[in-house]
Design a protein around this motif. Structure first.
Motif, short mmCIF file in Angstrom:
data_model
loop_
_atom_site.label_atom_id
_atom_site.label_comp_id
_atom_site.label_asym_id
_atom_site.label_seq_id
_atom_site.Cartn_x
_atom_site.Cartn_y
_atom_site.Cartn_z
N THR A 10 50.83 40.37 16.84
CA THR A 10 50.47 40.08 18.22
C THR A 10 51.22 38.85 18.74
O THR A 10 51.75 38.89 19.86
CB THR A 10 48.95 39.91 18.37
N PRO A 11 51.31 37.73 17.97
CA PRO A 11 52.10 36.60 18.46
C PRO A 11 53.57 36.94 18.69
O PRO A 11 54.18 36.48 19.65
CB PRO A 11 51.94 35.55 17.36
N SER A 19 52.46 21.65 20.25
CA SER A 19 53.54 22.47 19.69
C SER A 19 54.02 23.46 20.75
O SER A 19 53.24 23.91 21.60
CB SER A 19 53.05 23.24 18.45
N TRP A 20 55.30 23.83 20.67
CA TRP A 20 55.85 24.84 21.57
C TRP A 20 55.45 26.22 21.09
O TRP A 20 55.25 26.43 19.89
CB TRP A 20 57.37 24.74 21.63
N PRO A 21 55.30 27.19 21.97
CA PRO A 21 54.97 28.56 21.53
C PRO A 21 56.11 29.16 20.72
O PRO A 21 57.29 28.80 20.89
CB PRO A 21 54.75 29.31 22.85
N SER A 22 55.77 30.07 19.82
CA SER A 22 56.81 30.70 19.00
C SER A 22 57.59 31.71 19.83
O SER A 22 57.13 32.20 20.85
CB SER A 22 56.15 31.41 17.81
N GLY A 23 58.81 31.99 19.37
CA GLY A 23 59.62 33.03 19.99
C GLY A 23 60.44 32.58 21.18
O GLY A 23 61.06 33.42 21.86
N LEU A 24 60.49 31.28 21.48
CA LEU A 24 61.24 30.83 22.65
C LEU A 24 62.74 31.09 22.50
O LEU A 24 63.45 31.27 23.49
CB LEU A 24 60.99 29.34 22.90
N ASP A 25 63.23 31.08 21.25
CA ASP A 25 64.66 31.33 21.04
C ASP A 25 65.06 32.72 21.54
O ASP A 25 66.18 32.91 22.04
CB ASP A 25 65.02 31.16 19.57
N ARG A 26 64.17 33.70 21.43
CA ARG A 26 64.46 35.04 21.92
C ARG A 26 64.56 35.08 23.43
O ARG A 26 65.12 36.02 24.00
CB ARG A 26 63.37 36.01 21.47
N LEU A 27 63.98 34.06 24.09
CA LEU A 27 64.00 34.00 25.54
C LEU A 27 65.06 33.02 26.06
O LEU A 27 65.08 32.70 27.25
CB LEU A 27 62.62 33.58 26.07
N GLY A 28 65.91 32.55 25.14
CA GLY A 28 67.00 31.66 25.55
C GLY A 28 66.60 30.22 25.76
O GLY A 28 67.30 29.47 26.46
N ALA A 66 54.81 31.79 25.98
CA ALA A 66 56.25 31.80 25.79
C ALA A 66 56.98 32.01 27.12
O ALA A 66 57.95 31.32 27.44
CB ALA A 66 56.65 32.87 24.78
N PHE A 67 56.53 32.97 27.91
CA PHE A 67 57.18 33.24 29.19
C PHE A 67 56.94 32.12 30.20
O PHE A 67 57.79 31.84 31.04
CB PHE A 67 56.72 34.59 29.75
#
Length: 712
Positions: free
Chosen positions: A392-393, A519-528, A647-648
């Motif tokens: 889910t994350p 902390s920053w949310p995970s997966g931000l690298d996928r969003l540039g 993340a978004f």
């Protein structure tokens, strides 16, 4: 049959602990249909009638006839605990598998394997658990002596408490042989729900018609012990003052229901300060504490629990003396379900509704947040289309949906067969999914009609009990002779001026702390976005403050008015009313910051630029602080969507602001002193996190966030 009935009566008397106990009208008929006829049955009877006696007696009779254990799908942990205890009194060997007893699962599996369990209770969520579905459910289905669906209105789209996980039960029923008894029970089902549930549990080889193969038992739903009333008081402090003044006059102990967590906590605090022994019980209450609080109410160690709907189906206190609602539920059926907890074993119980003008806004919020959409479903299916299994994350970082709506949508898609839950997360099944716009439109229209009916209940000139039971399509609905319409007001309507003043003081409190993001949310690298992990301490915001939550009983109303939109949905950019301006200054005066800020910076607003800048400038003038202006806003920046996930939201914010030359020069001159960061409304706290990082990297010392309101 007489011998079977004698056996059933002996079990019933062990269950109740009474040697003179006998079946209520309809109980034996339902048991006989299940045990002797191996039929499917739907029992719609009021709370306290004895629906659990039907399935415990039937379960044990099935075991004596050589059949396997009964599987009971039960919605709440509290209900499971009570049912296991009741089963033991009747000599039924019962066990429950839930998130609350993980350490006992291996022992229960061994007991099932040795055939020493008569009844197994599981939550509907267990049915989609990969391990349970793969390892235990097939064997249970093969050996099952009976299936029981408790609170069966949850199966139906039209039920007031519909749950996606419950819809999976229809697949379980469809896979059972036609001669396996199935019992569905509920206290709250109108004709549409009865028809829907009956169609879902009917044997497939008998056509599925509700009157073909399904034994339907509907009893009168009116509760003779309940005395219903509605007291309309126009302002929150009047409703709270009335309760503080008159709670002690209500018989026994009971439940005070509130529509939001904030209002439940505010009410519990005010009642405690007024000398009443009460506790708050909400979705934020720890599971272990919930158990302790339920026990305190059952043992009459508290006058009341001040609760949200978290204290829901399954709570069993037969001598509950009263139910009071501060704010109305969104439908008469939901209201009947909650008030039906009172007066089950007493001659009289008081039920009072104190509605508020803000109720419909709260109904609208919860209704819209729970409905899936085509756009969101397509995004999830597209993310899973690559064939990988995603947690889910991980999904949250790929789709523009917050965690709670995402989890709800995944359940809907799983029930419809488009996705499945497996070890490690979720994956697509390849089964096409089509958004049923007509169905969801019908559901939305039904919810609106229910809200209209609830408002009619508040202004009735005829019997209130008859209205509620008519909403449930009870053919025996008739005037009760006890409610405030039939017999006149039975409750006091006065509010002591001193009590009103104290309630006003309670609701007038300001200053809700806002914890900073760490902390920053995970997966931000996928969003540039090149941010990950913990936010360095030197780039974090400090703990902040808002005047109040939008859902608060006191300042929540003025804040909701401030943040309203026009008829076209455009936010209104108005002046800050004088009372709210005074509340802002009180928050700042009471703030126990380690070091006072020396300057003010504001977050640039697209929707309310005048409001935000004027608040920031006003605070600077009142506190004799330097006003450094606002962060620069990216050209063409539009409104942010409050519904997106973390993340978004960070992606949308990452290049939205920057520190301009004038602001940078002002920050440089502060020599690392603290700065007050002003915004209008806090929704996710990510705007604060991003803005604080920019200010800290530009030379600001501690960044102290301040805003007018907190959403939620």
């Amino acid at each position: 049959m007489s011998d079977l009935r004698s056996q059933g009566l002996e079990i019933l008397r062990r269950l109740t602990g009474r040697r003179d106990a006998d079946f209520h009208p309809g109980q034996w008929e339902a048991i006989e249909a299940l045990v002797a006829g191996h039929r499917r049955a739907l029992v719609v009877e009021r709370t306290g009638w004895g629906k659990s006696a039907v399935y415990f007696v039937a379960a044990l009779l099935q075991r004596r006839a050589g059949f396997g254990p009964t599987l009971i799908v039960s919605p709440l942990l509290a209900l499971m605990r009570d049912q296991v205890a009741a089963a033991k009194r009747a000599g039924v060997r019962a066990a429950a598998i839930s998130s609350a007893n993980v350490t006992e699962w291996d022992e229960i599996r061994e007991r099932l394997a040795s055939d020493s369990v008569d009844v197994l209770l599981v939550s509907p969520e267990r049915l989609i658990n990969p391990r349970f579905a793969a390892e235990q459910l097939p064997e249970l289905v093969e050996r099952m002596g009976m299936l029981v669906i408790d609170e069966a209105h949850c199966i139906s789209d039209w039920g007031h408490d519909f749950r996606p996980d419950y819809r999976r039960i229809r697949d379980l029923v469809a896979g059972l042989p036609a001669d396996v008894p199935v019992l569905a029970t509920t206290a709250t089902a109108n004709s549409r729900v009865v028809t829907d549930v009956a169609e879902q549990i009917a044997p497939a080889d008998r056509g599925g018609a509700p009157d073909d193969g399904v034994f339907v038992l509907r009893g009168p739903l009116a509760r003779d012990s309940l005395r219903l009333g509605v007291l309309t008081l126009p302002r929150p402090e009047l409703r709270l003052a009335w309760l503080c003044e008159h709670l002690g006059e209500l018989n026994g102990s009971g439940i005070i229901y509130c529509l939001t967590i904030s209002s439940a906590e505010d009410t519990a605090r005010a009642l405690t300060e007024a000398g009443h022994e009460v506790r708050a019980y909400t979705g934020r209450t720890d599971p272990d504490e919930r158990t302790e609080l339920e026990g305190a109410l059952k043992d009459n160690r508290v006058k009341a629990l001040v609760a949200t709907s978290a204290l829901g189906m399954g709570f069993d206190k037969p001598d509950l003396g009263f139910v009071v609602h501060l704010g109305a539920p969104s439908s008469p059926v939901a209201y009947y379900q909650q008030v039906g907890r009172a007066g089950r074993a007493t001659d009289s119980a008081d039920v009072l509704l104190l509605p508020g003008p803000e109720d419909r806004d709260i109904w609208r919020y919860f209704a819209t947040s729970s409905m899936p959409s085509q756009e969101r479903a397509d995004a999830v299916l597209a993310a899973l289309a690559e064939g990988s299994t995603l947690s889910t994350p991980a999904l949250e970082a790929r789709v523009d949906i917050r965690r709670s709506p995402l989890e709800l949508l995944l359940k809907v898609l799983a029930v419809d067969g488009a996705v499945e839950r497996v070890s490690g997360g979720w994956r697509a099944t390849g089964t096409p999914w089509v958004y049923d716009a007509e169905r969801y439109g019908r559901i939305a229209a039904a919810r609106t009609a229910e809200q209209d009916a609830m408002e009619r209940y508040e202004h009735l000139d005829s019997c209130r009990m008859a209205f509620l039971t008519t909403q449930l399509d009870d053919p025996d609905a008739s005037a009760c002779g006890r409610c405030d319409v039939c017999a006149g007001q039975w409750y006091p309507t006065d509010v002591d001026p001193d009590q009103q003043s104290r309630a006003r003081d309670t609701l007038d409190r300001v200053g809700v702390p806002i914890d900073p993001r760490r902390s920053w949310p995970s997966g931000l690298d996928r969003l540039g976005v090149a941010l990950k992990g913990r936010i360095p301490p030197g780039e974090q915001a400090e703990e902040g403050r808002v005047v109040a939550r939008l859902s608060d009983l006191g300042w929540g109303g003025p804040l909701r008015d401030l943040f309203r939109s026009d008829e076209q949905g455009v936010p209104l950019d108005t002046e800050l009313p004088a009372p709210l301006a005074g509340a802002c200054l009180r928050v700042l005066a009471e703030w126990d910051w380690p070091r006072r800020p020396v300057a003010v910076v504001c977050v640039p607003s697209v929707s309310r630029p005048h409001l935000v800048s004027s608040v920031a400038e006003g605070i600077a003038r009142a506190g004799r602080l330097a006003y450094l202006g606002a962060l620069d806003l990216a050209p063409g920046a539009g409104l942010l969507d409050a519904r997106v996930n973390s993340a978004f939201r960070v992606r949308d914010l990452s290049d939205r602001f920057w520190v301009g030359e004038q602001l940078a020069a002002g920050l440089e001159g502060l020599s690392g002193a603290p700065v007050l960061l002003v915004d209008d409304l806090v929704t996710s706290r990510w705007t604060i996190a991003v803005a604080a990082r920019l200010l800290r990297r530009a030379g600001a010392g501690a960044v102290l966030p301040f805003a007018l309101g907190l959403s939620g």
